[in-house]
Design a protein around this motif. Structure first.
Motif, PDB file in Angstrom:
ATOM      1  N   LEU A 173      -7.723  -4.332  44.139  1.00 34.32           N
ATOM      2  CA  LEU A 173      -6.790  -5.343  43.643  1.00 34.32           C
ATOM      3  C   LEU A 173      -5.970  -4.806  42.477  1.00 34.32           C
ATOM      4  O   LEU A 173      -4.753  -5.010  42.393  1.00 34.32           O
ATOM      5  CB  LEU A 173      -7.560  -6.602  43.228  1.00 34.32           C
ATOM      6  N   ARG A 174      -6.625  -4.087  41.546  1.00 35.60           N
ATOM      7  CA  ARG A 174      -5.903  -3.558  40.379  1.00 35.60           C
ATOM      8  C   ARG A 174      -4.861  -2.537  40.810  1.00 35.60           C
ATOM      9  O   ARG A 174      -3.708  -2.553  40.326  1.00 35.60           O
ATOM     10  CB  ARG A 174      -6.888  -2.928  39.394  1.00 35.60           C
ATOM     11  N   ALA A 175      -5.228  -1.660  41.739  1.00 37.00           N
ATOM     12  CA  ALA A 175      -4.275  -0.641  42.189  1.00 37.00           C
ATOM     13  C   ALA A 175      -3.080  -1.272  42.894  1.00 37.00           C
ATOM     14  O   ALA A 175      -1.926  -0.858  42.706  1.00 37.00           O
ATOM     15  CB  ALA A 175      -4.989   0.342  43.121  1.00 37.00           C
ATOM     16  N   SER A 176      -3.349  -2.309  43.698  1.00 43.69           N
ATOM     17  CA  SER A 176      -2.256  -2.980  44.416  1.00 43.69           C
ATOM     18  C   SER A 176      -1.307  -3.653  43.444  1.00 43.69           C
ATOM     19  O   SER A 176      -0.073  -3.605  43.606  1.00 43.69           O
ATOM     20  CB  SER A 176      -2.831  -3.999  45.400  1.00 43.69           C
ATOM     21  N   ILE A 177      -1.848  -4.278  42.403  1.00 40.73           N
ATOM     22  CA  ILE A 177      -1.005  -4.973  41.427  1.00 40.73           C
ATOM     23  C   ILE A 177      -0.184  -3.982  40.620  1.00 40.73           C
ATOM     24  O   ILE A 177       1.008  -4.178  40.351  1.00 40.73           O
ATOM     25  CB  ILE A 177      -1.883  -5.852  40.520  1.00 40.73           C
TER      26      ILE A 177
END
Length: 792
Positions: A673-677
């Motif tokens: 999730l962090r990488a996608s954001i």
């Protein structure tokens, strides 16, 4: 290391003062209870207790004045309605009691704002409940928070004087006021003594326990002498004109207020507090000259959604049934009165799948006689039921609530419903049970031969009791004009014969009476039913088959006094009692035809095949197209959402378990999730960062996080550079009772970091759970006392 500490306010508590205040408030409540103005005034004593306890508690706590008031207010909103349900007597469900109390209060406020007298005693009880709660809670709060004698006692004293001014007819009750004043003087002396002791202590003046006891005894004696002197002084000393004029000026605003507010206490004159004894329908029914009708709402009914096989063509809210007709009067014979309780087993058997629940809300008039659709088998209010022998089981003719229901109250009814089709009624035959023949074929000895002859003529072309009844019903609707009232019949004339052959105008009682007499003369059992017609419904459109059949679905009916009605009920073997509608101002009843294919197991009715009551010849002329007869009607019932939801939930759970084991999804998900954001150029929310940090911790590190949790909850978080040992020592100093759990967590944490031994993760998790529980208790303790630990 600087330790966080908040100096809590000094808590004041004196058991003698608290006991005196509780007695003082109970004395004020006892003065109101002694008036016996309305029933259930004993509840005021409970309200005074609860309000005082809440006030003392919040006054002793560290709450601000605003928070204390809100807490007392919300607690009052919760407790008072529960206590008011006591006025609804009998084994009634709590939900129904609350609904009834709310409905009665809403109607009472409506009457008050409309400047009408409020006759419901519950309204006065509610006003006094709120007043005594506020008075007691305020007194308790001000005693423990400010020790201000005037603000503690003056409101109660004013209430006592107001009650005494309106209830001064019984001489002995003045001594309750005297006892109140005595308690007030004792409380004043105790507060004064405590204040003086505080000053003596500051000035280091020694006071032995014997001196304190002597002061208390002297104070009690002085207060008693003062009361005795005031009560024995000659009245001539106080009856002076100047004092009376001053009192009139002082009380003038109060007098004007009470004159405007007198409608709110109209119920004080009705000491019974129950429903009016007069019912709309009594045990006898005269033919009379008309009903006293109006727009007043009698009740509203919430009806459930029903299948076509159960929903009747129209609802009739039946109150009573009469079986004997003599000298122009209908009566009930051979009945027995039995007590009934909602939680008691019923005296007869019934099939649950054919029963339906209805909710009635009482309107503007009290009710003792309970109205119900068709054959009621259970009511939610205790009372009595009138029954007669009816084959294997007794037949219940009417239900009454005891005590009666006041406007705004609610009751529920379980009723047996059916919607027999025309073919079922035709095929019922004439094999009437003996109890039906003995009771429901009675005719007056002087029954008119002309009425008998007319009944034979009308039914001559009909073969079955249903066709004969339908023919008579249609004849009356076509040949008798409806009139809401009638003149007196000519002297020495049969009123039914006069209506039928000469006047040719009638209202429902005459329509029903003529039809019943005609049917009984043909050997068809019939009886008189009275109550209310269906009323005005609020409708909402529905999709599917129900809309195709009826177009609308009615949810609630409003039944007014003008809907008062009488109708005949006819007995059909194997079916039971069936309503017919001969009255001209009512719409005709529609009975469904038989299912299209009698061999079909579905038993579905033809949607558009609903016709009014017709005679046999008219039905013979009815025909349907051949192609329509050959095409079966298939109705597919909608599936429940659970049929699809359960397999979907099982599939999702299995998929989540597979992904968790195969790809370590719970650990990798926050990073994904962090990488996608971040790829989208957006700042990562803090909660995702905390989540990612958490999943990467070891089990020992997660357990030690309880220490950081405790510091945050106790409003003393450590800086980032603080070592684990410093964090642990800081929490142990704030919360000494948690020191053992903190030590276990610190030892296991250091073991996992600095030694080659394996830390005990299970022991660490237990210590973490214990520590979190102790931290939560400390927060609660601080909320009430201002301290995190009782040891500090």
């Amino acid at each position: 290391m600087k330790r966080h500490s908040a100096t809590p306010p000094v808590h004041w508590w004196d058991w003698t003062s608290v006991v005196l205040l509780l007695l003082l408030l109970q004395t004020a409540a006892a003065r109101l209870i002694a008036t016996e103005w309305i029933p259930s005034l004993d509840l005021i004593r409970s309200f005074a207790w609860m309000g005082a306890i809440i006030g003392l508690a919040v006054g002793y706590s560290v709450f601000s004045s605003r928070r204390a008031r809100w807490l007392s207010f919300f607690y009052m909103l919760f407790m008072l309605p529960l206590q008011w349900t006591v006025v609804i007597e009998g084994p009634v469900a709590l939900e129904e009691k609350l609904s009834s109390v709310g409905g009665r209060l809403i109607l009472s406020f409506s009457d008050l704002f409309a400047r009408r007298p409020v006759e419901d005693p519950l309204f006065f009880l509610a006003l006094m409940s709120v007043a005594f709660w506020v008075l007691s809670a305020s007194a308790g709060y001000r005693l423990t928070r400010h020790q201000n004698f005037l603000t503690v006692t003056v409101p109660s004293m004013i209430g006592m004087l107001v009650i005494q001014s309106y209830d001064n007819g019984v001489r002995g009750r003045i001594w309750i006021l005297a006892f109140f004043i005595l308690l007030a003087l004792l409380l004043l002396g105790q507060l004064t003594l405590l204040e003086q002791q505080k000053r003596w202590k500051e000035k280091r003046i020694f006071l032995s326990p014997e001196n304190g006891l002597d002061l208390t005894s002297g104070m009690a004696i002085a207060a008693g002498l003062l009361i005795f002197t005031a009560w024995t002084i000659s009245p001539s000393f106080i009856k002076i004109e100047t004092a009376r004029q001053a009192w009139s000026r002082i009380t003038k605003p109060w007098t004007e207020f009470t004159q405007r507010f007198e409608n709110a206490v109209s119920a004080l004159d009705a000491r019974g507090g129950g429903a009016a004894s007069a019912e709309f329908y009594g045990t006898q029914l005269e033919l009379g000259t008309g009903f006293s009708l109006s727009e007043a709402v009698m009740f509203t009914v919430e009806t459930p959604e029903l299948p076509a096989s159960l929903k009747p063509p129209r609802y009739y809210w039946r109150g009573r049934v009469y079986d004997q007709f003599i000298d122009g009067r209908w009566t009930i014979t051979g009945t027995q009165l039995e007590e009934f309780s909602p939680d008691a087993p019923l005296p007869f058997e019934w099939e649950e799948e054919f029963s339906t629940r209805f909710v009635f809300n009482v309107g503007e008039q009290p009710l003792s006689l309970l109205y119900a659709p068709a054959q009621a088998i259970w009511v939610s209010r205790p009372g009595s039921m009138v029954s007669v022998p009816g084959g294997s089981d007794d037949e219940v003719l009417s239900w009454s609530a005891s005590p009666g229901l006041l406007p705004g109250e609610t009751y529920q009814v379980e009723a047996m419903l059916s919607n027999p089709n025309i073919e079922q009624l035709r095929a019922a035959g004439t094999a009437y049970p003996q109890w039906v023949v003995e009771r429901y074929l009675q005719l007056p000895d002087d029954v008119s031969p002309r009425i008998r002859a007319l009944a034979q003529e009308i039914a001559s072309g009909a073969d079955t009791p249903f066709d004969k009844t339908s023919a008579i019903t249609r004849y009356l609707r076509e040949n008798i004009e409806y009139a809401p009232s009638l003149p007196e019949a000519p002297f020495n004339t049969d009123p039914l014969e006069w209506i039928l052959f000469e006047h040719k105008q009638a209202y429902c009682v005459y329509y029903a009476s003529i039809e019943i007499v005609m049917l009984r003369s043909l050997g068809i059992p019939a009886r008189m039913a009275v109550g209310f017609a269906q009323g005005t419904g609020t409708s909402s459109r529905q999709d599917g088959f129900a809309e195709e059949v009826e177009g609308i679905t009615v949810n609630t009916y409003t039944v007014r006094k003008q809907n008062a009605h009488a109708w005949p009920e006819v007995y059909f073997p194997g079916v039971g009692w069936v309503e017919f509608e001969p009255t001209g101002n009512q719409d005709p009843l529609d009975r469904p035809l038989a299912p299209r294919d009698s061999s079909s197991s579905s038993g579905l009715l033809i949607p558009d095949n609903v016709i009014p009551e017709l005679d046999n010849e008219s039905l013979r002329d009815q025909s349907l197209p051949d192609e329509e007869l050959e095409t079966p009607v298939v109705i597919v019932a909608p599936r429940s959402p659970l049929v699809y939801a359960i397999p979907i939930l099982i599939t999702l759970a299995a998929l989540a378990a597979f992904l968790s084991r195969r790809y370590a999804l719970p650990t990798r998900l926050p990073s994904i999730l962090r990488a996608s954001i971040e790829r989208g150029g957006t700042e990562t929310p803090g909660w995702i960062l905390h989540w990612e940090h958490w999943v990467n911790l070891t089990s020992i590190e997660r357990a030690f996080e309880s220490v950081n949790f405790g510091l945050r909850q106790l409003k003393d978080p450590s800086p980032v550079h603080a070592t684990p040992a410093e964090r642990a020592d800081k929490l142990a100093s704030i919360l000494p009772e948690a020191a053992s759990s903190v030590k276990i967590l610190l030892d296991e944490h250091q073991t996992s970091l600095y030694t080659s031994r394996t830390a005990d993760a299970r022991q660490a998790r237990r210590a973490a759970l214990t520590l979190r529980f102790q931290v939560i208790l400390a927060r609660i303790r601080h909320f009430w006392t201002g301290k995190y630990s009782p040891r500090l």
